[in-house]
Design an enzyme around this catalytic site. Structure first.
Site, PDB file in Angstrom:
ATOM      1  N   CYS A  12      51.252   3.167 104.222  1.00 57.13           N
ATOM      2  CA  CYS A  12      49.993   2.694 103.672  1.00 57.13           C
ATOM      3  C   CYS A  12      49.965   3.036 102.180  1.00 57.13           C
ATOM      4  O   CYS A  12      50.028   4.199 101.795  1.00 57.13           O
ATOM      5  CB  CYS A  12      48.853   3.372 104.427  1.00 57.13           C
ATOM      6  SG  CYS A  12      47.351   3.558 103.495  1.00 57.13           S
ATOM      7  N   CYS A  15      47.068   5.181 100.960  1.00 58.15           N
ATOM      8  CA  CYS A  15      47.181   6.616 101.264  1.00 58.15           C
ATOM      9  C   CYS A  15      48.232   7.247 100.373  1.00 58.15           C
ATOM     10  O   CYS A  15      48.084   8.397  99.937  1.00 58.15           O
ATOM     11  CB  CYS A  15      47.591   6.838 102.718  1.00 58.15           C
ATOM     12  SG  CYS A  15      46.802   5.742 103.848  1.00 58.15           S
ATOM     13  N   ASP A 393      67.383  -6.371  65.963  1.00 55.24           N
ATOM     14  CA  ASP A 393      67.907  -5.684  64.809  1.00 55.24           C
ATOM     15  C   ASP A 393      69.263  -6.345  64.525  1.00 55.24           C
ATOM     16  O   ASP A 393      69.861  -6.916  65.430  1.00 55.24           O
ATOM     17  CB  ASP A 393      68.087  -4.204  65.185  1.00 55.24           C
ATOM     18  CG  ASP A 393      68.767  -3.428  64.098  1.00 55.24           C
ATOM     19  OD1 ASP A 393      68.404  -3.641  62.934  1.00 55.24           O
ATOM     20  OD2 ASP A 393      69.655  -2.614  64.409  1.00 55.24           O
ATOM     21  N   ASP A 571      69.693  -1.104  68.453  1.00 55.83           N
ATOM     22  CA  ASP A 571      70.705  -0.162  68.938  1.00 55.83           C
ATOM     23  C   ASP A 571      70.218   1.272  68.870  1.00 55.83           C
ATOM     24  O   ASP A 571      70.932   2.199  69.218  1.00 55.83           O
ATOM     25  CB  ASP A 571      72.019  -0.317  68.185  1.00 55.83           C
ATOM     26  CG  ASP A 571      71.876   0.069  66.735  1.00 55.83           C
ATOM     27  OD1 ASP A 571      70.729   0.244  66.283  1.00 55.83           O
ATOM     28  OD2 ASP A 571      72.901   0.195  66.052  1.00 55.83           O
ATOM     29  N   ASP A 575      65.641   2.821  64.953  1.00 54.69           N
ATOM     30  CA  ASP A 575      64.784   1.805  65.567  1.00 54.69           C
ATOM     31  C   ASP A 575      63.686   2.372  66.447  1.00 54.69           C
ATOM     32  O   ASP A 575      62.855   1.625  66.941  1.00 54.69           O
ATOM     33  CB  ASP A 575      65.617   0.849  66.435  1.00 54.69           C
ATOM     34  CG  ASP A 575      66.458  -0.061  65.585  1.00 54.69           C
ATOM     35  OD1 ASP A 575      66.092  -0.221  64.406  1.00 54.69           O
ATOM     36  OD2 ASP A 575      67.445  -0.590  66.092  1.00 54.69           O
TER      37      ASP A 575
END
Ligand code: AMP
Length: 676
Positions: A12, A15, A393, A571, A575
């Site tokens: 469930c 639950c 990039d 990469d 970044d």
């Protein structure tokens, strides 16, 4: 101390969410994670044995769930299944006999007796659960079934009551099997770490636990075994299969000096390696951790389902009561309308949605990890599925990470060799691809570093260092495409870098376009002319050059507000801010910790080819979720309508409920088997 437990019998979702919340709120436990799809619970706690404590917490919310250490759960489960199957077969036989007697005149009593025995054998567990739920003032599918069975008996419909319990029992069993099978498939994906390793000692080898191996240990890797920790080969050569890490099934030749990652399969010959990472930091552990943690970032769909389950069932019961009471008051035909209301109740059980939706997300994430894409949760499955814009990039992402030095030019009285030596020394601590290219180039020219100090790196600009008298930099300079080497801001030499687009870049971008992605944008800190040269060869739709890391963030922010979602692929070097700012940050490779931390997805093969695959998998996952919800609701509406008009019998409602649930579960599991 980390504990891994299995919550057996927990089906469930509502639950499960409550149990997880209660465990999180318990101060003794930290880092609590529960995956509904695999039933696995992991948490940290100082106590050694916590099964009884966790069991008590689970019992206070849901009965019939057994907490077990993950190792011995599977065997016991098979035993209980056997008992269930025998009881079900027996009750099915009794039901068939009762069904036949039902059409014989004068056999009403034996028919009723057989039906009741059949109903008790196949349905006692459901009824016990149902009664417990009612006592706890909770309404779930067991309550619905209990009401239906008890009411059918009270109405004297014994055969129908048996039909409900037998069909519900068979449906549940098949459903459990399907869910269990898929859970096992998913768990298998994480099973890429060997627990032990062969340490080289006194000329022979000793098997030791992988977790206890320090960095720098000499290990032997026999053929057809997995590499236990990350390291470097120091003896022998072989081919390895990295498909479990990267999804790339082409075997790779490795020899002395090659890097081995944990989880790779040694295909051919015995090699010896020196470990470079601890077990906890090795590639396979990172992958497993990422996949495990994906359960935390639930998708909007998954969250909606938990809320839906909470309000849906009481609403359905209320409608059932209305169907039973209002027409009966008007017509006086209580039996007829109570019967019809029961059919509606049984038909409206929400299990198909509640079980299949989280499973679909998990299967999708599992399928993606098989293809070499690690997704940190259902939320990002949804984001990628509706991506209309990808920003990339340039260096290391659209172009090959291994850029090379083409030419060194002197613009001063320094010789080319001296310029190279200065560049090498200034770049000493940099992880930038240009630094790597200079180091590679230098190797062939036998140049050694000179001592410099005060090394600083400015993201998106370059690096500098000083010898006490002068400050030297390796950086981009105005008016030239090459990288400049400067002394006190005066250019003394130029380093021409040659950069090749990745082999797969053009075809991947074309594939993304074919998949309906509208914008393919290149974001780069490099000069416009250098970007242009790459952009033309691979077919990006837009180009932004000479950006600093903060400009990249601004660029991505301007794209986020538009239709669909915007993903950023990088990469990882410099970044991290853009990766975390975009709707979905995708890091290339498992290399940089910062990137893996800030990214929402990781292309573990460090190759773009997995990107269109990930897009397809995420779209299929979202479509599967939508399909399951639509199909379940459509069948329910149909059966409820038929029931209200008295056309659908009770057994049809049970078949519709469990049948739909089974189909939805199988539909979700398909994601993991499909070729994407
Ligand atoms: P990035 O955004 O990291 O690719 O950096 C943008 C530009 O800054 C590069 O194309 C280089 O011209 C310059 N740059 C950044 N870091 C370095 C470095 N370590 N060495 C030389 N040039 C660098």
């Amino acid at each position: 101390m980390k504990h891994e437990l299995i919550l057996e019998g927990l089906n469930c979702a509502n639950c499960a969410a409550k149990i997880e919340k209660k465990l999180i709120d318990t101060p003794e436990y930290s880092d609590v994670r529960f995956s509904f799809a695999t039933k696995e619970l992991s948490l940290n706690c100082d106590k050694r044995n916590i099964v009884t404590d966790v069991q008590a917490i689970v019992d206070s919310i849901e009965d019939g769930v057994t907490v077990k250490e993950s190792d011995d759960a599977e065997e016991q489960e098979e035993e209980t299944d056997k008992v269930k199957i025998v009881l079900l077969c027996l009750s099915a036989v009794l039901f068939i006999a009762a069904f036949i007697l039902h059409f014989r005149e004068g056999a009403a009593l034996p028919c009723a007796i057989l039906s009741v025995i059949s109903a008790v054998l196949s349905g006692y567990e459901v009824v016990i659960e149902g009664v417990k739920s009612v006592l706890k003032l909770r309404i779930d599918e067991t309550t619905l079934m209990t009401v239906a069975v008890v009411a059918a008996m009270v109405l004297g419909e014994f055969v129908e009551a048996a039909a409900v319990t037998v069909l519900f029992g068979i449906g549940e069993l098949l459903e459990d099997k399907a869910v269990e099978k898929s859970r096992r498939d998913i768990r298998k994906l994480a099973d890429i770490r060997p627990d032990t390793a062969f340490r080289v000692e006194n000329g022979g080898t000793v098997e030791v636990p992988a977790k206890e191996i320090p960095i720098g240990t000499l290990l032997e890797i026999p053929p057809h075994t997995r590499v236990p920790l990350d390291g470097e080969i120091i003896e022998g050569s072989t081919t390895v299969d990295a498909s479990s890490l990267t999804g790339e099934s082409v075997p790779v030749d490795v020899t002395v000096g090659s890097e081995l990652l944990s989880g790779m399969m040694n295909n051919d010959r015995t090699v010896r390696m020196k470990t470079t990472k601890l077990y906890a930091d090795s590639a396979a552990t990172r992958i497993v951790r990422l996949v495990e943690e994906s359960a935390k970032n639930k998708g909007a769909g998954e969250k909606m389902i938990s809320r839906f389950a909470r309000i849906y069932t009481p609403v359905v019961i209320f409608i059932g009561v209305l169907i039973a009471v209002i027409p009966s008051l008007m017509t006086g035909e209580w039996t007829l309308w109570i019967h019809r209301a029961l059919v509606c109740l049984v038909a409206s059980c929400p299990c198909s949605i509640v079980i299949s939706v989280p499973l679909a997300y998990f299967a999708g994430i599992g399928a993606a990890s098989k293809a070499g894409v690690l997704i940190k949760g259902g939320r990002f499955v949804e984001v990628l599925a509706k991506a209309t814009c990808f920003a990339f990039d340039k260096t290391g992402t659209l172009t090959d990470h291994h850029i090379s030095v083409k030419e060194i030019k002197s613009c001063s009285d320094y010789s080319s060799k001296e310029i190279l030596q200065l560049a090498l020394s200034v770049e000493a601590h940099s992880a930038h691809p240009i630094a790597a290219a200079i180091r590679d180039y230098v190797q062939a020219h036998h140049i050694s570093e000179i001592e410099l100090k005060d090394h600083t790196e400015i993201s998106g600009h370059g690096v500098s260092a000083s010898d006490g008298a002068h400050t030297y930099s390796v950086t981009k300079a105005k008016g030239v495409s090459a990288t400049a080497v400067t002394r006190d801001d005066e250019v003394i030499g130029l380093i021409e870098i040659s950069e090749q687009p990745r082999r797969e870049a053009k075809s991947v971008l074309a594939e993304l376009k074919a998949l309906g992605v509208k914008k393919l944008i290149m974001l780069s800190g490099d000069k416009a002319c250098a970007c242009q040269a790459v952009a033309e060869r691979i077919g990006v739709t837009e180009l932004h050059s000479e950006l600093l890391p903060e400009d990249k963030v601004k660029c991505v922010e301007s794209l986020i507000g538009q239709n669909g979602s915007c993903c950023f692929v990088g990469d990882g070097i410099n970044d991290a801010p853009v990766l975390s700012r975009s709707d979905c940050g995708i890091a290339m490779g498992l290399g940089s910790d910062a990137a893996i931390e800030s990214a929402d997805m990781v292309l573990s093969a460090e190759n773009l080819s997995a990107l269109p695959k990930a897009l397809r998998i995420c779209r299929r996952t979202v479509n599967t979720v939508r399909g399951n919800i639509a199909f379940s609701l459509a069948v329910k509406v149909l059966v409820i309508t038929l029931a209200a008009f008295g056309i659908a019998p009770l057994w049809l409602a049970v078949v519709a409920d469990t049948g739909v649930c089974l189909l939805c579960v199988l539909n979700s599991v398909r994601l993991i088997r499909q070729k994407h």
